[in-house]
Design an enzyme around this catalytic site. Structure first.
Site, mmCIF file in Angstrom:
data_model
loop_
_atom_site.group_PDB
_atom_site.id
_atom_site.type_symbol
_atom_site.label_atom_id
_atom_site.label_comp_id
_atom_site.label_asym_id
_atom_site.label_seq_id
_atom_site.Cartn_x
_atom_site.Cartn_y
_atom_site.Cartn_z
ATOM 1 N N ARG A 234 0.838 -1.189 0.000
ATOM 2 C CA ARG A 234 0.000 0.000 0.000
ATOM 3 C C ARG A 234 0.872 1.238 0.000
ATOM 4 N NH1 ARG A 234 -3.190 -2.710 -1.840
ATOM 5 N NH2 ARG A 234 -5.299 -3.253 -1.144
ATOM 6 N N GLU A 263 -3.455 7.444 -6.605
ATOM 7 C CA GLU A 263 -3.657 6.639 -7.808
ATOM 8 C C GLU A 263 -4.968 7.058 -8.473
ATOM 9 O OE1 GLU A 263 -3.520 2.596 -6.441
ATOM 10 O OE2 GLU A 263 -1.376 2.658 -6.029
ATOM 11 N N HIS A 282 -0.033 -0.158 -10.062
ATOM 12 C CA HIS A 282 -0.721 -1.031 -9.100
ATOM 13 C C HIS A 282 -1.347 -2.238 -9.803
ATOM 14 C CE1 HIS A 282 -2.580 -0.815 -4.802
ATOM 15 N NE2 HIS A 282 -2.206 -2.040 -5.117
#
Length: 342
Positions: A234, A263, A282
């Site tokens: 994370r 993001e 990601h």
């Protein structure tokens, strides 16, 4: 009669088929932004939702007092307001093992790419073949030390694969007894050892009140100047300003990043300007195989709730400030090969 189930994003066919066969009605959402889901909640009042990347805030959740079940299509759940779900009586589930192998492979991929300095190679080899071949730094993983922060579903898989590469593996996870770590891993209870001794520090912890912002400049300064930080967990775990300075100034050798605080990425993020930082959007858990598993497990979870069963993968209700911790240790049984072992 079945439930009405909102799908803000599509899931794989086997998941949808499981739900249709069980008599549920699927609602294809108008989009995956929070305001889209809020509008769908207000219009359809679905009984359940399978959510992938939408931030499920209190405002969104309160738009649907009929909600009974929320399932995260994957392992992370920091985008879900669990307190509001508990307040509303909404069962919260996830799919913790669906993408574990994919994320573990991504961590290793970043380690390999950092070890071979691929960004510099890509920029160099066409114009100066011999500089790329002979002068650009390149290292092997064999014999190096990997330090894991977190050794759950994903961290354990990284550990086993790193051991197969004949790396030394240190693992720090205070919430796990030593007997539950993979064989061959050295369990350490002093997190300083991870930063002081590792050639690669790989993060595999959830974002909690304990772990948020844990990678500070002081921690980065503990690392070797030849070491790399790997984050497939994370973005909230890392002080990105400190990481930028540490990579820019040679405090550490570089970083491989698959999770950011913001993001999609801000095009002005200074980490994008550094040759010793590799960043992915990601995608650690976004393989085809992981998507098939997550869709099926998420659908299975909804149906378990509908049928009144104890769900297989409820999101754990853990207070990390007060959760029990362990101080027992375990040494590895074997010593990985060194640089002169053939």
């Amino acid at each position: 009669m079945g439930w009405k189930i909102l799908l803000p994003q599509e899931i794989m066919e086997e998941g949808e088929q499981l739900l249709r066969d069980a008599g549920h009605t699927l609602i294809k959402g108008r989009g995956f932004e929070s305001e889209d889901v809020k509008a769908d909640f207000e219009e359809y009042q679905p009984d359940a939702i399978i959510v992938r990347i939408t931030k499920m805030t209190r405002e969104v959740l309160k738009a649907n007092p009929n909600l009974k079940c929320l399932v995260r299509h994957g392992a992370g759940y920091d985008t879900v307001d669990l307190e509001t779900c508990r307040e509303m009586g909404v069962q919260t589930l996830y799919a913790p093992v669906a993408n574990s192998t994919s994320v573990a492979e991504t961590a290793l991929l970043l380690m390999f790419e950092m070890s071979r300095n691929v960004t510099v190679l890509h920029k160099t080899w066409v114009d100066d073949f011999y500089k790329a071949k002979l002068k650009v730094r390149k290292n092997t993983l064999n014999g190096k030390t990997l330090g894991l922060i977190g050794c759950g579903n994903i961290g354990s898989r990284v550990a086993k694969r790193a051991l197969a590469l004949e790396m030394n593996v240190l693992a720090y996870d205070p919430y796990k007894p030593a007997k539950d770590f993979p064989d061959g891993v050295e369990v350490v209870r002093d997190i300083d050892r991870i930063f002081n001794e590792s050639d690669y520090v790989s993060l595999h912890a959830p974002s909690t009140s304990v772990t948020k912002g844990m990678i500070t400049m002081d921690r980065l300064k503990q690392m070797k100047d030849t070491a790399f930080l790997i984050n497939t967990a994370r973005g909230a775990l890392v002080d990105e300003d400190a990481l930028y300075e540490a990579c820019r100034d040679g405090i550490i050798a570089g970083a491989g990043i698959d999770a950011l605080k913001q993001e999609p990425v801000d095009p002005k993020n200074p980490l994008l300007t550094l040759d010793n930082v590799i960043m992915y959007p990601h995608i650690g858990g976004n393989t085809t195989e992981a998507a098939h598993r997550a869709s099926y497990f998420a659908a299975m979870g909804v149906n378990e709730c509908y049928e009144g069963k104890n769900p297989t993968w409820p999101i754990p209700q853990i207070d990390y400030e007060t959760a029990p911790t362990y101080d027992d240790v375990k040494k590895p049984n074997t010593k990985p090969a060194g640089m002169f072992d053939f």
